[in-house]
Design an enzyme around this catalytic site. Structure first.
Site, short mmCIF file in Angstrom:
data_model
loop_
_atom_site.label_atom_id
_atom_site.label_comp_id
_atom_site.label_asym_id
_atom_site.label_seq_id
_atom_site.Cartn_x
_atom_site.Cartn_y
_atom_site.Cartn_z
CE LYS A 115 2.80 -1.08 4.86
NZ LYS A 115 3.23 0.10 4.18
CG HIS A 151 -5.69 3.49 -6.33
ND1 HIS A 151 -4.56 3.51 -6.72
CD2 HIS A 151 -5.86 3.04 -5.04
CE1 HIS A 151 -3.64 3.34 -5.70
NE2 HIS A 151 -4.49 2.99 -4.68
CE1 TYR A 177 17.34 19.71 13.30
CE2 TYR A 177 19.52 18.79 12.93
CZ TYR A 177 18.28 19.30 12.36
OH TYR A 177 18.19 19.58 10.95
CB ALA A 234 6.51 -3.58 4.25
CG PHE A 265 3.72 -1.26 -2.43
CD1 PHE A 265 2.61 -1.85 -2.20
CD2 PHE A 265 4.00 -0.19 -1.76
CE1 PHE A 265 1.53 -1.00 -1.86
CE2 PHE A 265 3.02 0.82 -1.55
CZ PHE A 265 1.59 0.05 -1.27
CG ASP A 266 0.58 0.47 -5.40
OD1 ASP A 266 0.99 -0.63 -5.27
OD2 ASP A 266 -0.24 0.94 -5.35
CG ASP A 300 9.25 -3.47 -0.38
OD1 ASP A 300 9.21 -3.01 1.01
OD2 ASP A 300 8.58 -2.87 -1.12
#
Ligand code: F0G
Length: 464
Positions: free
Chosen positions: A258, A450, A71, A217, A124-125, A215
């Site tokens: 990614k 979407h 843990y 990714a 990004f969204d 960011d």
């Protein structure tokens, strides 16, 4: 040498079902013309996303068997910590379950007053959504060439520095909570950011004492583009380039689904443990789990530690960005317009140009995506006006700057022959492009429409 060496061979295969055009017409109609509502088993080649869809290596699978499921304080956590500290040069590394979880714990702490602004090369969204949820206002400042699909430039993902300076001056430094650099810049086509642009952005951020967040990714693909395209970096390793790039920022958030080639996972990194870290840790414990596992199993942490290094391997990256480039070259043969040059993880077909008879409010990017599924069972997604939610104040539809259909390439999953199918299918569609219809929404949720909207083929009519 023109061919791109693929630095792996295939040890295990997953069968995919071949469907008929008639079946696909029925499936997409039953899914209300929304690719997210299709069953994956009815898809032949899945280019919907490169996120969590990569094939892990034998080393990653082996590491998973050795995952420590304690843990707190597990060995797999420390292995990940040491690997990430070495690669990025940051003091504090926090695992989380995916990229948006890092955004969810960071922005409420970073945005100290409601109404503050956060400025990005392009959000990004989910990053945009978390800035908004934390009471902030996101603003995009991408360089102008990023919005011209025909204009070939090496670093179309760059921050537009004059706009950044102007927005800071207009809004007032005290009203800017942070600056975000997305690498590669997904929303404008997986386009990279140069080291020079990062250094200049960092200087502006430092001058105004505004925190700079990466960011991250697709950090490894970005590093490889710097090595290929920026003067002075050809002889530096992608590891050295990454270290230098991250040195310009204070914090990073990362979806590890990614470039770290895992099916699940994320990271948050802080260069120097400062006053805000205890607050972020509290949010992690409340929402993700104890800090040494962050919502992941020990075996996920183990696969991630191995994947971070594999993702930076230069033979792999040459093949990786080479695949997108190859697909782009095949599209050139058929005269299909796309965001040029091809991105790191995807080719963004310029559906606005390919289907000029479909108005933006009948979603050319989505229409091409549906047509590609019907033609060859290829799933892709719209990055255009369909992706944009309605204006929350006026309820009006919003027009995106470009209407793209994104073909995102999962890592180490599809062969060159699969890419040939996609290019040929788009070539077929081009022959009958003027017959492709636009779409209208018959039902939509209030936000992130979407994913779940229902649609139908549309007759031409004015915008609502
Ligand atoms: N930032 C960028 C630049 C992304 O592309 C994504 C995800 C995220 C953050 C969020 O990470 O999914 O792990 O929570 N992009 C995927 C895509 C979903 O298809 O482009 P996540």
């Amino acid at each position: 040498m023109k061919y791109i060496p693929e630095p792996f061979k295939i040890k295990m295969v997953e069968p995919i079902r071949i469907t008929t055009e008639q079946e696909r017409r029925e499936k997409i109609a039953a899914a209300h013309y929304n690719g997210f509502s299709l069953r994956a088993e009815d898809v032949y080649i899945d280019m919907q996303t490169d996120s969590g869809t990569g094939a892990m290596s034998d080393s990653q699978w082996a590491a998973m068997l050795r995952g420590d499921e304690s843990y707190s304080g597990g060995r797999s956590y420390y292995e990940l910590l040491e690997t990430a500290q070495e690669i990025f040069g940051y003091e504090w590394i926090q695992p989380v379950h995916q990229g948006r979880a890092a955004e969810k714990v960071l922005f409420p702490v970073m945005i100290e007053k409601p109404g503050q602004y956060v400025i990005a090369n392009t959000f990004f969204d989910t990053t945009r959504a978390h800035v908004t949820l934390a009471g902030g206002h996101p603003i995009d400042c991408v360089c102008p060439e990023g919005l011209d699909s025909e204009h070939e430039a090496p670093f179309k993902g760059n921050m537009d520095l004059p706009s950044l300076e102007r927005v800071i001056a207009e809004k007032g430094v005290e009203n800017v909570a942070g600056i975000v650099m997305t690498i590669t810049n997904n929303s404008v086509g997986g386009q990279p950011v140069s080291m020079e642009n990062m250094a200049a952005t960092s200087a502006i951020a430092a001058r105004h004492k505004i925190p700079l967040v990466i960011d991250a990714a697709r950090f490894a693909e970005n590093a490889f583009f710097i090595k290929e395209r920026e003067a002075g970096y050809a002889d530096k390793s992608t590891q050295e380039i990454t270290h230098e790039f991250f040195g310009y920022a204070d914090i990073f958030t990362m979806s590890a689904k990614k470039d770290a080639i895992t099916n699940m996972g994320g990271l948050l990194g802080v260069r120097e443990e400062g006053e805000h870290v205890p607050d972020v840790k509290s949010l992690v414990i409340a929402g993700e789990g104890y800090v040494t596992y962050g919502g992941l199993a020990g075996r996920d942490l183990a696969a991630l530690a191995v994947g971070l290094r594999e993702g930076l391997n230069e033979d792999y990256l040459r093949y990786r960005v080479g695949q997108a480039r190859y697909l782009g070259e095949r599209l050139d043969e058929y005269g299909i317009p796309y965001q040029k040059p091809a991105g790191g993880h995807a080719v963004f077909v310029d559906a606005g140009r390919m289907l000029p008879h479909i108005p933006w409010y009948q979603y050319p990017g989505h229409a091409l995506s549906v047509e590609l599924y019907i033609e060859a069972g290829v799933r892709s997604c719209d990055i255009g006006s369909y992706l944009m939610d309605r204006d929350p104040e006026t309820g009006k539809q919003q027009q995106a700057p470009l209407e793209f259909t994104r073909l995102a390439i999962p890592r180490r999953v599809y062969t060159q022959a699969h890419l040939d199918v996609i290019a040929e299918a788009l070539g077929e569609i081009k022959q009958r492009a003027d017959q492709v219809k636009g779409y209208e929404i018959t039902w939509e949720p209030k936000v992130l429409r979407h994913f779940t909207s229902k649609l139908r083929p549309a007759e031409l009519r004015p915008v609502d």
